[in-house]
Design a protein around this motif. Sequence first.
Motif, PDB file in Angstrom:
ATOM      1  N   MET A  70      19.410   5.408  -4.725  1.00 35.64           N
ATOM      2  CA  MET A  70      20.244   6.533  -4.300  1.00 35.64           C
ATOM      3  C   MET A  70      19.511   7.373  -3.263  1.00 35.64           C
ATOM      4  N   ASP A  71      18.926   6.721  -2.279  1.00 33.34           N
ATOM      5  CA  ASP A  71      18.102   7.424  -1.291  1.00 33.34           C
ATOM      6  C   ASP A  71      18.911   8.391  -0.446  1.00 33.34           C
ATOM      7  N   ASP A  72      20.130   8.004  -0.054  1.00 40.22           N
ATOM      8  CA  ASP A  72      20.957   8.902   0.757  1.00 40.22           C
ATOM      9  C   ASP A  72      21.280  10.169  -0.022  1.00 40.22           C
ATOM     10  N   LEU A  73      21.638  10.011  -1.291  1.00 40.23           N
ATOM     11  CA  LEU A  73      21.929  11.170  -2.126  1.00 40.23           C
ATOM     12  C   LEU A  73      20.702  12.062  -2.234  1.00 40.23           C
ATOM     13  N   ASP A  74      19.537  11.466  -2.431  1.00 44.15           N
ATOM     14  CA  ASP A  74      18.304  12.237  -2.573  1.00 44.15           C
ATOM     15  C   ASP A  74      18.026  13.057  -1.315  1.00 44.15           C
ATOM     16  N   ARG A  75      18.193  12.434  -0.155  1.00 49.04           N
ATOM     17  CA  ARG A  75      17.950  13.142   1.104  1.00 49.04           C
ATOM     18  C   ARG A  75      18.955  14.273   1.300  1.00 49.04           C
ATOM     19  N   ASN A  76      20.215  14.014   0.973  1.00 50.82           N
ATOM     20  CA  ASN A  76      21.241  15.036   1.157  1.00 50.82           C
ATOM     21  C   ASN A  76      20.983  16.252   0.274  1.00 50.82           C
ATOM     22  N   LEU A  77      20.599  16.003  -0.965  1.00 54.95           N
ATOM     23  CA  LEU A  77      20.329  17.114  -1.874  1.00 54.95           C
ATOM     24  C   LEU A  77      19.076  17.880  -1.443  1.00 54.95           C
ATOM     25  N   ALA A 217       0.770   4.984 -25.041  1.00 52.59           N
ATOM     26  CA  ALA A 217       1.228   4.646 -26.392  1.00 52.59           C
ATOM     27  C   ALA A 217       2.422   3.694 -26.350  1.00 52.59           C
ATOM     28  N   TYR A 218       3.340   3.927 -25.425  1.00 49.88           N
ATOM     29  CA  TYR A 218       4.527   3.076 -25.352  1.00 49.88           C
ATOM     30  C   TYR A 218       4.185   1.689 -24.807  1.00 49.88           C
ATOM     31  N   GLU A 219       3.252   1.634 -23.883  1.00 52.64           N
ATOM     32  CA  GLU A 219       2.818   0.329 -23.382  1.00 52.64           C
ATOM     33  C   GLU A 219       2.140  -0.474 -24.492  1.00 52.64           C
ATOM     34  N   ARG A 220       1.328   0.196 -25.308  1.00 49.29           N
ATOM     35  CA  ARG A 220       0.697  -0.490 -26.442  1.00 49.29           C
ATOM     36  C   ARG A 220       1.737  -0.962 -27.445  1.00 49.29           C
ATOM     37  N   ALA A 221       2.868  -0.250 -27.507  1.00 52.57           N
ATOM     38  CA  ALA A 221       3.938  -0.630 -28.428  1.00 52.57           C
ATOM     39  C   ALA A 221       4.842  -1.711 -27.847  1.00 52.57           C
ATOM     40  N   GLY A 222       4.508  -2.224 -26.660  1.00 46.01           N
ATOM     41  CA  GLY A 222       5.254  -3.345 -26.091  1.00 46.01           C
ATOM     42  C   GLY A 222       6.336  -2.982 -25.104  1.00 46.01           C
ATOM     43  N   PHE A 223       6.436  -1.725 -24.713  1.00 44.86           N
ATOM     44  CA  PHE A 223       7.460  -1.304 -23.756  1.00 44.86           C
ATOM     45  C   PHE A 223       6.932  -1.443 -22.330  1.00 44.86           C
ATOM     46  N   SER A 224       7.832  -1.780 -21.412  1.00 45.86           N
ATOM     47  CA  SER A 224       7.468  -1.862 -19.999  1.00 45.86           C
ATOM     48  C   SER A 224       8.581  -1.256 -19.149  1.00 45.86           C
ATOM     49  N   GLU A 225       8.206  -0.791 -17.973  1.00 44.75           N
ATOM     50  CA  GLU A 225       9.146  -0.082 -17.094  1.00 44.75           C
ATOM     51  C   GLU A 225      10.188  -1.014 -16.500  1.00 44.75           C
ATOM     52  N   VAL A 226      11.444  -0.525 -16.452  1.00 49.35           N
ATOM     53  CA  VAL A 226      12.514  -1.267 -15.777  1.00 49.35           C
ATOM     54  C   VAL A 226      13.238  -0.425 -14.731  1.00 49.35           C
ATOM     55  N   ASP A 227      13.129   0.894 -14.810  1.00 49.55           N
ATOM     56  CA  ASP A 227      13.824   1.741 -13.831  1.00 49.55           C
ATOM     57  C   ASP A 227      13.191   3.124 -13.827  1.00 49.55           C
ATOM     58  N   ARG A 228      13.506   3.881 -12.783  1.00 53.27           N
ATOM     59  CA  ARG A 228      13.021   5.257 -12.656  1.00 53.27           C
ATOM     60  C   ARG A 228      14.138   6.151 -12.147  1.00 53.27           C
ATOM     61  N   TYR A 229      13.993   7.430 -12.447  1.00 49.97           N
ATOM     62  CA  TYR A 229      14.945   8.411 -11.925  1.00 49.97           C
ATOM     63  C   TYR A 229      14.271   9.776 -11.920  1.00 49.97           C
ATOM     64  N   HIS A 230      14.894  10.698 -11.220  1.00 52.41           N
ATOM     65  CA  HIS A 230      14.459  12.084 -11.259  1.00 52.41           C
ATOM     66  C   HIS A 230      15.683  12.959 -11.085  1.00 52.41           C
ATOM     67  N   TYR A 231      15.477  14.251 -11.172  1.00 54.93           N
ATOM     68  CA  TYR A 231      16.571  15.199 -10.985  1.00 54.93           C
ATOM     69  C   TYR A 231      16.381  15.973  -9.687  1.00 54.93           C
ATOM     70  N   ARG A 232      17.498  16.338  -9.106  1.00 55.44           N
ATOM     71  CA  ARG A 232      17.510  17.325  -8.028  1.00 55.44           C
ATOM     72  C   ARG A 232      18.287  18.518  -8.565  1.00 55.44           C
ATOM     73  N   VAL A 233      17.663  19.688  -8.501  1.00 49.13           N
ATOM     74  CA  VAL A 233      18.242  20.874  -9.122  1.00 49.13           C
ATOM     75  C   VAL A 233      18.411  21.969  -8.089  1.00 49.13           C
ATOM     76  N   GLY A 234      19.623  22.529  -8.030  1.00 50.17           N
ATOM     77  CA  GLY A 234      19.914  23.602  -7.099  1.00 50.17           C
ATOM     78  C   GLY A 234      19.756  24.971  -7.750  1.00 50.17           C
ATOM     79  N   GLU A 235      19.993  25.999  -6.985  1.00 51.57           N
ATOM     80  CA  GLU A 235      19.893  27.366  -7.504  1.00 51.57           C
ATOM     81  C   GLU A 235      21.014  27.627  -8.503  1.00 51.57           C
ATOM     82  N   PRO A 236      20.718  28.363  -9.596  1.00 53.28           N
ATOM     83  CA  PRO A 236      21.780  28.669 -10.579  1.00 53.28           C
ATOM     84  C   PRO A 236      22.798  29.633 -10.005  1.00 53.28           C
TER      85      PRO A 236
END
Length: 236
Positions: A70-77, A217-236
């Motif tokens: 969602m690079d276009d959305l990220d840049r626009n925000l 801890a999660y890697e030791r428990a057998g979990f591995s990354e499949v995706d990433r995300y973040h938030y863009r937050v505007g003024e309240p």
Amino acid sequence: MHAWARRIARDWPPEEVCVTDGWHLGYAGGVTFRANSAVLLDPAAARVETVERFYRERGAPPAVQVWRGMDDLDRNLAARGYTKGRAAMVMVRDIGDVGDSAALAQARVEVASRPDTRWRALWSAEGVDTRVAEGQHRIMDRVPVMGYAVETSGGARGCAAAADGWVGLYNMFTEPKVRGLGLAREIIGALLAWGRDRGAERAYLLVLEDNAAALRAYERAGFSEVDRYHYRVGEP
């Protein structure tokens, strides 16, 4: 709708959902960004003003989930002054063999359909105020199938939602004075077994990218990354 965003919205459901103008908008009294953010549905139809109006009418800052691709959305925000924050990753693992019920019965973890006083007591140890804690319980109460795991002495806890062959782990916490004793691993194991018994074949969890201890801890428990995300937050 992004597949992971859809699954998270199902397992951590907002109180109010509005699908309009190319957006999926969720609101849950301002408790947790996961349940109080917008997800892009249709880039051609989406207008940021719709997001801003929805959240500002509810006294909350406009917040948008930005997933990979969602690079276009990220840049626009960013151009509109939205700040980037709470970068997180999705981690998954197959459930596989997590031990039989007899072994789990001897473990230090109990899994119940409702959170008991030990489970709830850990909010204060985590530094979460009463309003936010009760808001999270209202979210969890909306989940059709939820299990609450707690270490028998009350030193660690977690919960999980089961649906469609998946179990999602949430609200993992270990009291600082008992960290390093393997309690988180036992909570995870108990919740995976609980999910397996309800038809789940895979598990996922969400973790902030800067939480190095949890990642290890999660890697030791057998979990591995499949995706990433973040938030863009505007003024309240």
